[in-house]
Design a protein around this motif. Sequence first.
Motif, PDB file in Angstrom:
ATOM      1  N   GLY A  31      -9.712  -0.664  -7.558  1.00 56.51           N
ATOM      2  CA  GLY A  31     -10.745  -0.966  -6.565  1.00 56.51           C
ATOM      3  C   GLY A  31     -11.518   0.270  -6.126  1.00 56.51           C
ATOM      4  N   GLN A  32     -10.840   1.410  -6.093  1.00 59.81           N
ATOM      5  CA  GLN A  32     -11.506   2.669  -5.734  1.00 59.81           C
ATOM      6  C   GLN A  32     -12.184   3.316  -6.941  1.00 59.81           C
ATOM      7  OE1 GLN A  32     -11.825   4.082  -2.646  1.00 59.81           O
ATOM      8  NE2 GLN A  32     -10.958   2.150  -1.936  1.00 59.81           N
ATOM      9  N   GLN A  33     -12.014   2.720  -8.105  1.00 64.29           N
ATOM     10  CA  GLN A  33     -12.586   3.195  -9.361  1.00 64.29           C
ATOM     11  C   GLN A  33     -12.154   4.620  -9.691  1.00 64.29           C
ATOM     12  OE1 GLN A  33     -16.806   2.553  -9.060  1.00 64.29           O
ATOM     13  NE2 GLN A  33     -16.572   0.336  -9.214  1.00 64.29           N
ATOM     14  N   VAL A 114      -6.890  -4.807  -5.435  1.00 59.30           N
ATOM     15  CA  VAL A 114      -8.328  -4.581  -5.638  1.00 59.30           C
ATOM     16  C   VAL A 114      -9.120  -5.105  -4.441  1.00 59.30           C
ATOM     17  CG1 VAL A 114     -10.320  -5.248  -7.036  1.00 59.30           C
ATOM     18  CG2 VAL A 114      -8.210  -4.560  -8.151  1.00 59.30           C
ATOM     19  N   THR A 115      -8.779  -6.294  -3.987  1.00 58.82           N
ATOM     20  CA  THR A 115      -9.488  -6.901  -2.851  1.00 58.82           C
ATOM     21  C   THR A 115      -9.344  -6.049  -1.601  1.00 58.82           C
ATOM     22  OG1 THR A 115      -9.077  -9.087  -3.796  1.00 58.82           O
ATOM     23  CG2 THR A 115      -9.730  -9.000  -1.482  1.00 58.82           C
ATOM     24  N   SER A 117      -8.659  -2.874  -1.396  1.00 59.09           N
ATOM     25  CA  SER A 117      -9.343  -1.594  -1.604  1.00 59.09           C
ATOM     26  C   SER A 117     -10.851  -1.739  -1.409  1.00 59.09           C
ATOM     27  CB  SER A 117      -9.048  -1.097  -3.007  1.00 59.09           C
ATOM     28  OG  SER A 117      -9.761   0.077  -3.276  1.00 59.09           O
ATOM     29  N   VAL A 118     -11.405  -2.796  -1.948  1.00 56.15           N
ATOM     30  CA  VAL A 118     -12.860  -3.016  -1.815  1.00 56.15           C
ATOM     31  C   VAL A 118     -13.219  -3.329  -0.368  1.00 56.15           C
ATOM     32  CG1 VAL A 118     -14.737  -4.560  -2.490  1.00 56.15           C
ATOM     33  CG2 VAL A 118     -13.182  -3.662  -4.218  1.00 56.15           C
TER      34      VAL A 118
END
Length: 125
Positions: A31-33, A114-115, A117-118
Amino acid sequence: MTILFSRLLSPTVLLYSFVVITQLAHGIYVGQQIDPPGGFALLSWMGLLWIIGWWLRTDSRKRGVASVYDMGLFLFIAWPLVLPYYLVKTRGAKGLVAVVAFVGAYIGAAIVGVTLSVLISSPGL
């Protein structure tokens, strides 16, 4: 109290806990890429193989199923294929439920990571 403690430290509970925690962390990295650190990748892979090996050894002893000679190499190469087969062979249809639960925990924890983090890093929320 001892029975509760031994069940909390059973290979099955630790396997699911480990998968949820590592996949949640992996989802946060995605999520933070950013790429996860090499140590995290190594420890999560080796830890997963170790816990799966512990679970397989405990379960096969409990069910009286003979194990393979070189468990380490066997798990390293073939665990994604052999464990679902083992579960279905030893448990029947309940084995499919265990496979679906493991895959669901694996994928679900990554999606939650991911959710989160976003959502946390989004400006204006």
